[in-house]
Design a protein around this motif. Structure first.
Motif, PDB file in Angstrom:
ATOM      1  N   MET A   1      -4.398   2.358   8.698  1.00 36.99           N
ATOM      2  CA  MET A   1      -4.957   0.461   7.904  1.00 36.99           C
ATOM      3  C   MET A   1      -3.844  -0.267   8.348  1.00 36.99           C
ATOM      4  O   MET A   1      -3.171   0.053   7.868  1.00 36.99           O
TER       5      MET A   1
ATOM      6  N   LEU B   1       0.500  -1.386  -0.092  1.00 37.24           N
ATOM      7  CA  LEU B   1       0.000  -0.243  -0.040  1.00 37.24           C
ATOM      8  C   LEU B   1       0.755   1.083   0.067  1.00 37.24           C
ATOM      9  O   LEU B   1       2.339   1.219   0.499  1.00 37.24           O
TER      10      LEU B   1
ATOM     11  N   GLU C   1       0.960   7.287   1.829  1.00 39.11           N
ATOM     12  CA  GLU C   1       0.067   7.759   2.149  1.00 39.11           C
ATOM     13  C   GLU C   1      -1.641   7.388   2.927  1.00 39.11           C
ATOM     14  O   GLU C   1      -1.745   8.136   3.759  1.00 39.11           O
ATOM     15  N   VAL C   2      -1.102   5.462   2.471  1.00 36.59           N
ATOM     16  CA  VAL C   2      -2.724   5.716   3.167  1.00 36.59           C
ATOM     17  C   VAL C   2      -2.712   5.320   4.924  1.00 36.59           C
ATOM     18  O   VAL C   2      -1.658   5.130   5.139  1.00 36.59           O
ATOM     19  N   LYS C   3      -3.876   5.849   5.383  1.00 38.20           N
ATOM     20  CA  LYS C   3      -3.768   5.930   6.854  1.00 38.20           C
ATOM     21  C   LYS C   3      -4.670   4.712   7.318  1.00 38.20           C
ATOM     22  O   LYS C   3      -5.716   5.273   6.721  1.00 38.20           O
TER      23      LYS C   3
END
Lengths: 95, 318
Positions: free
Chosen positions: A95, A88, A91-93
């Motif tokens: 998770m 991933l 930037e994906v927070k």
């Protein structure tokens, strides 16, 4: 000479509520009630427990280490069961 | 299994131990590993059980309630330690009864130190301080030994044992600071227990037969002589602190080695005691065998009672 020996019991102790019972050893006793009493004296002399399970050893079925390959190896290559397998972007927070 | 297969299994086994993997009861193991462990672990268990006798001698005559509860708790711990070790040994396929049989017939040994008498209250101090002190030095490395059930039992034993040594030292300290009679009593106990405590750490390295193999299996991490030196180096300052004198005219600090040099140990005495000619060998065995035989009717009655209860329960269920 005694005709019959006291059977062997496996002892499990819960050290405090919220934790699981954990195997801590074994002892000989004539019956379950005596196994509990003896377990108290042998395994909880210093507040090690709040609950005790006793199980007669002959009632435990254990896996054989010779079968460890077929039993446990299949899990080794299933990396997709772990979260780190999935790529991933940073930037994906949450998770 | 062919010899070749066994050799290959043995090689894998030694490699597992070298990698610090633990061996568990149902794992394949060389017969020699099993036998050596049964011997050492059962001797260790027997020592805990016989070790209750010299101290049990003083429970009813402890000089205060504080001393009495502490001594009682210590002796109870020794019973517990014997039981942990017996059940750990049973995982190797020997029954409890076979082990008792070996002890009672003299086939199995126990620590020779317990064949000395406890003639004054100060002996309770000396045993806790010196005998338990030497035992701890021997036992701490075993918490890391290769056989899982033994290592786990030793972790429990070591955790519980540190109070034993402290209560012994406290007794000695109190006596050493007391009246001149009390101080003499403490010194006399130190005089009698010092050398047997040094012997307790085993024969010198040049005659010790099991060392190499035991080191490989992590049944031993340091040689007997190294353990003995460690014991002496840590105990001498403790004696000085309470104003007692180690009964060894040759004891001298060696600046170069950073250790104490010490006098000759009387190994003839050690072997005499091991062979059964110590002051209390017969007495200890008589007490132990007597307790077992006199308890027989209790064991039988408990079993009969358990069976009766079981039958009654089954009848009611019908």
């Amino acid at each position: 000479m005694s005709t019959k020996n006291w059977p062997l019991w496996e002892i499990f102790v819960r050290s405090k509520n919220g934790l699981e019972h954990r195997h801590c050893g074994s002892l000989h006793a004539a019956d379950a009630e005596m196994a509990l009493e003896n377990a108290r004296d042998v395994y909880t002399r210093r507040n090690e427990g709040v609950s005790i399970w006793v199980v007669e050893s002959k009632n435990i079925t254990a896996s054989n280490p010779e079968n460890n390959g077929e039993l446990f190896e299949p899990a080794q290559d299933k990396v997709y069961r772990h979260p780190t397998f999935y790529d991933l972007p940073d930037e994906v927070k949450h998770m | 299994m062919s010899e070749e297969q066994i050799r290959s299994l043995e090689k894998q086994f030694e490699e597992r131990i070298a990698r610090d993997e633990k061996i568990e009861p149902k794992d394949w193991m060389p017969e020699k590993y099993r036998k050596t462990h049964i011997r050492q672990m059962s001797q260790h268990a027997h020592s805990e059980i016989v070790g209750m006798l010299p101290e049990g001698n003083w429970i009813t005559r402890a000089p205060s309630l504080r001393r009495k509860v502490a001594l009682l708790a210590k002796v109870q711990d020794e019973a517990g330690h014997g039981l942990y070790l017996y059940s750990a040994t049973e995982t190797l396929g020997i029954s409890r009864d076979e082990m008792y049989e070996q002890l009672h017939t003299g086939k199995a040994k126990y620590s020779s130190i317990f064949n000395y008498p406890t003639i004054t209250w100060a002996d309770m101090g000396a045993i806790g301080w010196l005998v338990d002190g030497a035992a701890i030095i021997n036992q701490v490395p075993l918490c890391n030994t290769s056989y899982g059930p033994y290592a786990r039992a030793m972790i429990r034993v070591c955790k519980e044992e540190s109070f034993h040594q402290r209560q012994g030292f406290e007794i000695m300290m109190k006596l050493a600071n007391g009246t001149s009679e009390q101080k003499d009593m403490a010194q006399d106990a130190l005089n009698r227990w010092w050398w047997p405590s040094l012997m307790m750490l085993g024969p010198t390295d040049d005659v010790s037969v099991h060392t190499a193999q035991s080191m490989k299996w992590k049944l031993k991490r340091k040689s007997n002589d190294d353990l003995r030196q460690q014991f002496i180096d840590q105990t001498v300052p403790q004696a000085e602190l309470i104003g007692l004198t180690i009964p060894d005219p040759d004891l001298k600090w060696n600046e170069e080695r950073g250790s104490y040099d010490f006098g000759e140990i009387d190994w003839d005495e050690f072997w005499q005691v091991v062979k059964g000619h110590g002051p209390m060998n017969k007495e200890r065995m008589k007490a132990r065998v007597g307790a077992w035989e006199e308890g027989e009717w209790v064991r039988d009655a408990a079993m009969a009672h358990a069976e009766k209860k079981q039958t009654r329960k089954e009848k009611q269920a019908v």
